[in-house]
Design an enzyme around this catalytic site. Structure first.
Site, short mmCIF file in Angstrom:
data_model
loop_
_atom_site.label_atom_id
_atom_site.label_comp_id
_atom_site.label_asym_id
_atom_site.label_seq_id
_atom_site.Cartn_x
_atom_site.Cartn_y
_atom_site.Cartn_z
NE ARG A 95 75.28 31.48 -5.99
CZ ARG A 95 75.28 30.14 -6.00
NH1 ARG A 95 76.42 29.49 -6.15
NH2 ARG A 95 74.17 29.47 -5.86
CG HIS A 101 70.09 29.57 -2.35
ND1 HIS A 101 69.89 30.09 -3.62
CD2 HIS A 101 70.87 28.45 -2.52
CE1 HIS A 101 70.50 29.33 -4.51
NE2 HIS A 101 71.10 28.33 -3.87
CD GLN A 137 68.60 24.43 -3.73
OE1 GLN A 137 69.58 24.66 -4.42
NE2 GLN A 137 67.89 23.31 -3.87
CG ASP A 160 73.46 24.43 3.07
OD1 ASP A 160 74.19 23.91 2.19
OD2 ASP A 160 73.31 25.67 3.18
CB CYS A 167 70.75 23.32 -1.39
SG CYS A 167 72.11 23.77 -0.31
NE ARG A 198 68.47 26.28 -7.69
CZ ARG A 198 69.74 26.69 -7.49
NH1 ARG A 198 70.61 25.87 -6.95
NH2 ARG A 198 70.11 27.93 -7.80
N1 NVA Z 1 74.70 27.67 2.33
C1 NVA Z 1 75.42 27.33 1.12
C2 NVA Z 1 74.48 27.06 0.00
C3 NVA Z 1 75.14 26.60 -1.28
C4 NVA Z 1 74.16 26.39 -2.41
C5 NVA Z 1 76.38 28.46 0.77
O1 NVA Z 1 75.98 29.62 0.88
O2 NVA Z 1 77.50 28.18 0.38
#
Ligand code: NVA
Length: 316
Positions: A102, A129, A132, A225, A268, A296
């Site tokens: 990440r 992502h 997800q 989101d 998510c 997940r």
């Molecule tokens: N768009 C959010 C997703 C978190 C799983 C972020 O990048 O923080």
């Protein structure tokens, strides 16, 4: 055979995405039967940004497959600062059979993959992502019994990782993906164009609209989101404050009522009740966010199992 990675949703063909989702379903139905990482083989799981679900779901998925998760704190590792991305890839590739990362820019994970001798999996970047979205597709399929031809409406930040992954991953699955977002938060045009191309091949479609009702009208699935993604915290006031451009895209009970009567709601997580979604929606009967969260684990186990199989075949 070339070494395969999962850096963005369209690193998979539609048939491969389908195969992984089928594998995820089987893994969920019969836990611990797939021993792809028996040994235990080590998977490096590295975080440059905050995490809860991704750390726990990858840890659990790796354990379920008989492997060992080597979780690395990015603040200690300082990839790209203390040590180059290339050297990190070379070091991890000697210890681990896969690297899960990440991080911030997509170019960072692409660089890691270009130097790694093992599969690299995107556990969220600023751009995408994809893990997800696989979990979300698994969840939609469980609740709706199919994917192709369904209408999927996402409202909120159209330029973030979730929106862009929904475009690519949703198009691959044959969904009609609608993104409702303010004009100043449009998805990257290159990704939108790529998604449109995939959608044309798969019989779905992608649309970006500036009106939340147009995005969710009659939809089978409604998703949103956070308005403040990781890395955007400095913009928190303009994104969440009283004149937030996203305010009219909040998933309220009224907006949800515009979708199909049997529509499901996805998020998510983490969720901010009273901002992008109202409590009565996310905690209400149409919400499937806890299934989505659990999925997940199964989706990522399937990706790991599939990539490990590809890698073994390529080195045989
Ligand atoms: N768009 C959010 C997703 C978190 C799983 C972020 O990048 O923080």
């Amino acid at each position: 055979m070339t070494l395969r990675h999962f850096l963005r949703d369209d690193d998979l063909t539609a048939a491969e995405q389908h195969e992984i989702l089928t594998r995820a379903k089987a893994i969920k139905a019969a836990p611990f039967r797939d021993r792809s990482l028996a040994g235990p083989e080590v998977v490096a799981v590295l975080f440059d940004k905050q995490t809860l679900r991704t750390q726990v779901s990858f840890t659990a998925a790796i354990a379920h497959l008989g492997g060992f998760p080597m979780v690395i704190d990015g603040k200690l590792a300082q990839v790209g600062v203390r040590e180059s991305i290339a050297d990190t890839a070379r070091v991890l590739g000697r210890e681990a059979v896969a690297i899960v990362w990440r991080t911030y820019g997509q170019e960072r994970i692409e660089e890691m993959a270009s130097y790694a001798n093992v599969p690299v999996i995107n556990a969220l970047t600023d751009e995408f992502h994809p893990c997800q979205v696989l979990a979300d597709l698994l969840t939609i399929n469980e609740h709706k019994g199919r994917l192709a031809g369904l209408t999927f409406g996402y409202v909120g930040d159209g330029a973030n990782n979730m929106a862009q992954s929904y475009l690519l991953g949703g198009a691959l699955a044959g969904l009609h993906v609608r993104i409702g977002t303010p004009a100043e938060y449009q998805p990257n045009p290159d990704y939108l164009e790529r998604a449109a191309q995939i959608a044309a091949e798969q019989g779905g479609s992608v649309t970006v609209v500036d009106n939340p009702v147009d995005a969710v009208a009659g939809a089978d699935v409604v998703a949103t989101d956070t308005w403040v993604s990781m890395g955007k915290e400095k913009e928190s006031d303009s994104r969440k404050g009283s004149s937030s451009p996203f305010a009219r895209f909040a998933v309220t009970a009224d907006l949800m009522a515009q979708a199909a009567p049997d529509a499901i709601f996805l998020h998510c997580l983490p969720a901010y009740r009273g901002f992008e979604v109202d409590a009565e929606v996310i905690d209400g009967p149409q919400s499937v966010v806890w299934d989505e969260s659990e999925n997940r684990l199964h989706a990522q186990a399937a990706v790991l199992s599939w990539l490990r199989e590809q890698h073994r075949a390529s080195t045989r």
